[in-house]
Design an enzyme around this catalytic site. Structure first.
Site, short mmCIF file in Angstrom:
data_model
loop_
_atom_site.label_atom_id
_atom_site.label_comp_id
_atom_site.label_asym_id
_atom_site.label_seq_id
_atom_site.Cartn_x
_atom_site.Cartn_y
_atom_site.Cartn_z
N VAL B 70 -3.56 -3.83 -10.33
CA VAL B 70 -2.43 -2.80 -10.96
C VAL B 70 -1.33 -3.99 -11.70
O VAL B 70 -0.66 -3.22 -12.60
CB VAL B 70 -2.00 -1.63 -10.33
N ASN B 96 -0.98 5.63 -8.39
CA ASN B 96 -1.04 5.84 -7.18
C ASN B 96 -0.75 4.54 -6.25
O ASN B 96 -0.15 4.58 -5.27
CB ASN B 96 -2.22 6.63 -6.51
N TYR B 160 12.14 -0.82 -1.30
CA TYR B 160 11.29 0.42 -1.41
C TYR B 160 11.57 1.50 -2.19
O TYR B 160 11.22 1.86 -3.40
CB TYR B 160 10.75 0.69 -0.19
N LYS B 164 10.70 2.88 -6.05
CA LYS B 164 10.28 4.08 -5.80
C LYS B 164 11.20 5.04 -7.05
O LYS B 164 10.71 5.88 -7.68
CB LYS B 164 10.20 5.06 -4.76
#
Lengths: 227, 275
Positions: B70, B96, B160, B164
């Protein structure tokens, strides 16, 4: 198609555009439906509730459980009852919009949860609240306050039910302008949502698919709250 | 066990799911296929793909797998074009694929941050861009899998959480820009998930050791209002709803499927009791 056969749903404010759409969706999904209001099409039972009276809600939920056997899904759509500026809103107006928006939603939620606990394990409470709960609107001081009050009460109820381990989840759908509902002063570019699209989101929360969601608010607003 | 409810909620839809070779992506593949969609899942792990195929077959379902990095734009072009060539359209994209690397502020390096941003943000950005390329003509639905760390601060998740938060915001921005094309975009924030009872995952064991991992699991149960960890199927069900026409007016939403963790102050009680 979501399956709600063997479930009993109660729809408050069922004479509203959103209420009517929810009744028809819940019935199509197989639920037995009790409404607070005039007998909306597709309902199995209609009860009359003076919406500011706690005892009246208790009695309505009791009739629902006695007649239809249970209370599994409780849908509480709140329609805006005022859209006025600071200058136009007297203290009495402010109080009266709380009485007509927040008070029935609080009572339906609180008395409904207590009734749900007596009728068996679990359940889903779904509020439908104007998106004014999470965004200020120019010219709706009272409706914004009442909407936000309902939203945060629903989150509080979600935590309380979780702690009680009663299996009841409490969630909210936040709606922008909805065809057939009393208008609020949303920006002009925000397009109206058909009541059926709101009912589809309510159905998602009402089914077993949403068992791990509680205290969540889902906007059905065409992206209004995103920015 | 692979239990997924069969419905026709997604029939006629062509859906691409990245990272369908493990965990949440695998379950989202199973749930969307069970709801009648034509599903293509992608990933880099051949063994994982074999396991996804095995689960699909056991449930009487089918989905096609394409190899996919990805972070590579050419891969995105190839994967999206292949889906459209073979199935005529792309109605849904589930971004995802994601990675986590939990480190304290003083331990985290710029390399760690770049690694987290490249998969979690670059990957979803490229996916969104290539989905827009083919969805503009007839609309579509994009779902970014984010994390609760995007919505609140938590220790050891600087990089993280930053990454996100980027994926959540990407969905909001894409929702606004996609409106004129009938493209919707939403972000889903899972709580802590389990697949196998309440046992610690191999990843958690590698990070915290056997005993620490079990404590970590218990801590997460204690700080989840509903008192249990989530199952990836619960997340897949919410993703399927967002992909479906039932969510036709839902866009730019930050959806939490988290056992009530974001509802209020509950999790802080847990953190206090942990001290």
């Amino acid at each position: 198609m979501s399956d709600l056969s063997n479930k009993v749903a109660f729809v408050a404010n069922a004479d509203s555009a959103i209420g009517r759409a929810c009744v028809s969706s819940l019935a199509s999904a197989g639920a037995k439906v009790c409404v607070a209001g005039a007998a909306a099409q597709g309902a199995d039972l209609a009860v009359d509730v003076n919406s500011g009276d706690s005892d009246a809600w208790d009695s309505a939920f009791n009739i629902c459980i006695e007649t239809l056997g249970s209370l599994d899904v409780l849908v509480i759509p709140t329609s805006a009852t005022s859209a006025t500026s600071i200058e136009e809103t007297s203290f009495q107006d402010f109080v009266s919009s709380h009485r007509s928006m927040a008070v029935p939603a609080f009572l339906a939620q609180n008395r409904g949860i207590l009734a749900m606990r007596t009728s068996g394990p679990g359940g889903a409470v779904v509020h439908v609240i104007p998106a004014a709960a999470r965004s200020g609107l120019d010219g709706a001081v009272a409706a914004c306050a009442a909407s936000a009050g309902i939203l945060f009460s629903s989150k509080s109820a979600a935590l309380e039910c979780a702690k009680a381990k009663d299996g009841i989840v409490v969630n909210a759908v936040l709606v922008g302008p909805v065809a057939g509902e009393p208008p609020l002063p949303y920006p002009e570019h925000v397009t109206a949502v058909p009541p059926q699209a709101v009912a589809d989101a309510v159905l998602f929360y009402a089914t077993d698919g949403a068992v791990y969601m509680s205290g969540m608010d889902l906007p059905v607003d065409g992206g209004f709250l995103a920015g | 066990m692979t239990h997924v409810k069969k419905t026709d909620q997604l029939s006629g839809k062509v859906i691409l799911i990245t990272g369908g070779t493990s965990g949440l992506g695998r379950w989202t593949t199973l749930v969307t296929a069970a709801q009648g969609a034509t599903v293509v899942y992608s990933g880099r792990n051949a063994e994982g793909a074999a396991e996804t195929d095995r689960r699909l077959e056991a449930a009487g379902l089918k989905a096609e797998c394409l190899p996919h990095d990805v972070t590579n734009e050419e891969d995105w072009r190839r994967v999206v074009d292949t889906v459209v060539e073979r199935h005529g359209q792309l109605d849904g994209l589930v971004n995802n694929s994601g990675v986590s690397r939990l480190k304290s502020m003083d331990q985290m390096s710029l390399d760690d941050l770049e690694f987290l941003l490249s998969v979690n943000v670059d990957g979803m950005f490229l996916g969104t861009q290539h989905a827009f390329r083919v969805m503009k003509a007839r609309g579509g639905s994009i779902v970014n899998i984010s994390a609760l760390n995007a919505l609140r601060g938590s220790p050891n998740s600087t990089g993280y959480g930053m990454a996100k938060a980027g994926t959540t915001h990407l969905a909001r921005a894409a929702a606004k820009e996609g409106q004129r094309y009938g493209i919707r975009a939403n972000a889903v924030h899972p709580g802590v998930l389990f697949e196998d009872g309440d046992k610690a995952s191999p990843g958690a064991i590698a990070l915290f050791g056997e005993e620490g991992a079990q404590k970590f699991v218990q801590f997460n149960i204690d700080t989840t209002p509903l008192g249990r960890l989530g199952h990836p199927r619960d997340i897949g069900t919410a993703v399927a709803f967002l992909l479906s026409d039932a969510a036709r007016h839902v866009s730019g939403a930050a959806v939490c499927v988290d056992g009530g963790r974001m509802a209020g102050e509950y999790m802080h009680h847990g953190i206090k009791s942990q001290k």
